[in-house]
Design a protein around this motif. Structure first.
Motif, PDB file in Angstrom:
ATOM      1  N   GLN A 108       0.861  -1.181   0.000  1.00 27.93           N
ATOM      2  CA  GLN A 108       0.000   0.000   0.000  1.00 27.93           C
ATOM      3  C   GLN A 108       0.896   1.229   0.000  1.00 27.93           C
ATOM      4  O   GLN A 108       1.940   1.252   0.663  1.00 27.93           O
ATOM      5  N   ASP A 109       0.482   2.265  -0.710  1.00 28.41           N
ATOM      6  CA  ASP A 109       1.317   3.457  -0.836  1.00 28.41           C
ATOM      7  C   ASP A 109       1.158   4.440   0.321  1.00 28.41           C
ATOM      8  O   ASP A 109       2.070   5.220   0.604  1.00 28.41           O
ATOM      9  N   TYR A 110       0.011   4.410   0.992  1.00 29.26           N
ATOM     10  CA  TYR A 110      -0.238   5.447   1.995  1.00 29.26           C
ATOM     11  C   TYR A 110       0.845   5.555   3.074  1.00 29.26           C
ATOM     12  O   TYR A 110       1.234   6.678   3.445  1.00 29.26           O
ATOM     13  N   PRO A 111       1.370   4.438   3.615  1.00 26.08           N
ATOM     14  CA  PRO A 111       2.406   4.581   4.647  1.00 26.08           C
ATOM     15  C   PRO A 111       3.668   5.299   4.163  1.00 26.08           C
ATOM     16  O   PRO A 111       4.441   5.793   4.979  1.00 26.08           O
ATOM     17  N   SER A 112       3.868   5.339   2.856  1.00 24.04           N
ATOM     18  CA  SER A 112       5.015   6.068   2.312  1.00 24.04           C
ATOM     19  C   SER A 112       4.673   7.528   2.047  1.00 24.04           C
ATOM     20  O   SER A 112       5.515   8.286   1.565  1.00 24.04           O
ATOM     21  N   MET A 182      -5.590   5.390  -8.604  1.00 24.85           N
ATOM     22  CA  MET A 182      -5.739   4.470  -7.476  1.00 24.85           C
ATOM     23  C   MET A 182      -5.810   5.207  -6.148  1.00 24.85           C
ATOM     24  O   MET A 182      -5.119   6.207  -5.953  1.00 24.85           O
ATOM     25  N   SER A 183      -6.609   4.668  -5.234  1.00 23.60           N
ATOM     26  CA  SER A 183      -6.566   5.129  -3.854  1.00 23.60           C
ATOM     27  C   SER A 183      -5.201   4.774  -3.266  1.00 23.60           C
ATOM     28  O   SER A 183      -4.629   3.732  -3.592  1.00 23.60           O
ATOM     29  N   SER A 184      -4.692   5.607  -2.393  1.00 22.92           N
ATOM     30  CA  SER A 184      -3.396   5.328  -1.768  1.00 22.92           C
ATOM     31  C   SER A 184      -3.468   4.131  -0.831  1.00 22.92           C
ATOM     32  O   SER A 184      -2.431   3.613  -0.395  1.00 22.92           O
ATOM     33  N   PHE A 185      -4.695   3.667  -0.516  1.00 20.51           N
ATOM     34  CA  PHE A 185      -4.862   2.491   0.345  1.00 20.51           C
ATOM     35  C   PHE A 185      -5.120   1.220  -0.463  1.00 20.51           C
ATOM     36  O   PHE A 185      -5.271   0.142   0.114  1.00 20.51           O
ATOM     37  N   LEU A 186      -5.179   1.313  -1.771  1.00 21.09           N
ATOM     38  CA  LEU A 186      -5.461   0.141  -2.598  1.00 21.09           C
ATOM     39  C   LEU A 186      -4.254  -0.802  -2.621  1.00 21.09           C
ATOM     40  O   LEU A 186      -3.167  -0.416  -3.034  1.00 21.09           O
ATOM     41  N   PRO A 187      -4.415  -2.070  -2.211  1.00 29.53           N
ATOM     42  CA  PRO A 187      -3.307  -3.022  -2.296  1.00 29.53           C
ATOM     43  C   PRO A 187      -3.010  -3.328  -3.766  1.00 29.53           C
ATOM     44  O   PRO A 187      -3.917  -3.617  -4.549  1.00 29.53           O
TER      45      PRO A 187
END
Length: 237
Positions: A108-112, A182-187
């Motif tokens: 997931q991108d959000y943690p970055s 894409m949502s930043s939470f999309l795996p």
């Protein structure tokens, strides 16, 4: 596919067919083939640096900052005031050592980013992408679960195998120049076709929503920092 806001909210992703972006990406591909690709060598690290410099080219960067581009992605994602989160990132995938690019596992991108919860990723490929080539594999709808079990590594927030063992994955078919939003939470993970002899070069830009009140409470911070290697020049003398 239907690219209205409801479809994006439901799946966590959408493919946007934007003619003005497709035209610009066609020009960018010509620029890459003429100015960058001829400089490639057997040195994978050198090739990776050239790919990064391609992403830094003013013409390429301008595509993701155009008023038309920002208006289109904001409308579908429901973003009020879009602001960039981090630099334009290049993604290279191949089955050889040309650029030492084999992609990332599910992440997931959000943690970055650590920024707006309404953040999105805009992913654009220079060539057609899908199951027959290299591409992106997504777990539709799983963005609704927020941050999933995983581990923050040096390259990404990599998900635990239990998250995707029984999951139904999709490899979107994306024509050159179309935008995977894409949502930043999309795996998602890099899809590598072992039988494909070509390579994939894509570019992604992350955007936050300045009108996200929760983000404002946290001081509008994000995970990106300016870092300068001040020893690089001295060491090269």
């Amino acid at each position: 596919m239907n690219t209205d806001m409801n479809a994006f909210d439901s799946n966590g992703w959408a493919v946007l067919e934007l003619p003005f972006v497709q035209n610009k990406i066609s020009e960018a591909k010509e620029l890459f083939n003429q100015q960058f690709l001829p400089k490639f060598t057997d040195d994978a690290q050198l090739n990776r640096e050239l790919i990064k410099r391609f992403a830094d080219h003013p013409f390429v960067a301008s595509i993701f900052c155009s008023e038309e581009f920002v208006e289109a992605i904001s409308k579908v994602a429901g973003i009020s005031t879009a602001v960039k989160c981090g630099p334009l990132v290049s993604h290279y995938t191949s089955n050889n050592m040309t650029g030492n690019g084999y992609g990332l596992p599910y992440h997931q991108d959000y943690p970055s980013m650590g920024s707006s919860h309404r953040s999105v990723i805009c992913w654009v490929n220079l060539a057609d992408s899908g199951p027959e080539a290299h591409g992106v594999e997504v777990l539709s709808g799983r963005h609704k679960e927020g941050l999933l079990k995983g581990e923050q590594t040096g390259s990404a927030y990599v998900l635990d195998a239990s998250v995707f063992e029984e999951a139904e994955a999709t490899v979107p078919v994306i024509s050159a120049g179309s935008v995977l939003l894409m949502s930043s939470f999309l795996p998602h993970r890099t899809y590598v076709n072992a039988d494909f002899s070509g390579w994939k070069l894509s570019l992604s830009q992350r955007f936050d929503d300045l009108d996200d009140r929760e983000w404002g409470v946290r001081g509008f911070k994000n995970a990106y920092r300016t870092a300068v290697d001040r020893d690089l020049y001295i060491g090269s003398i």
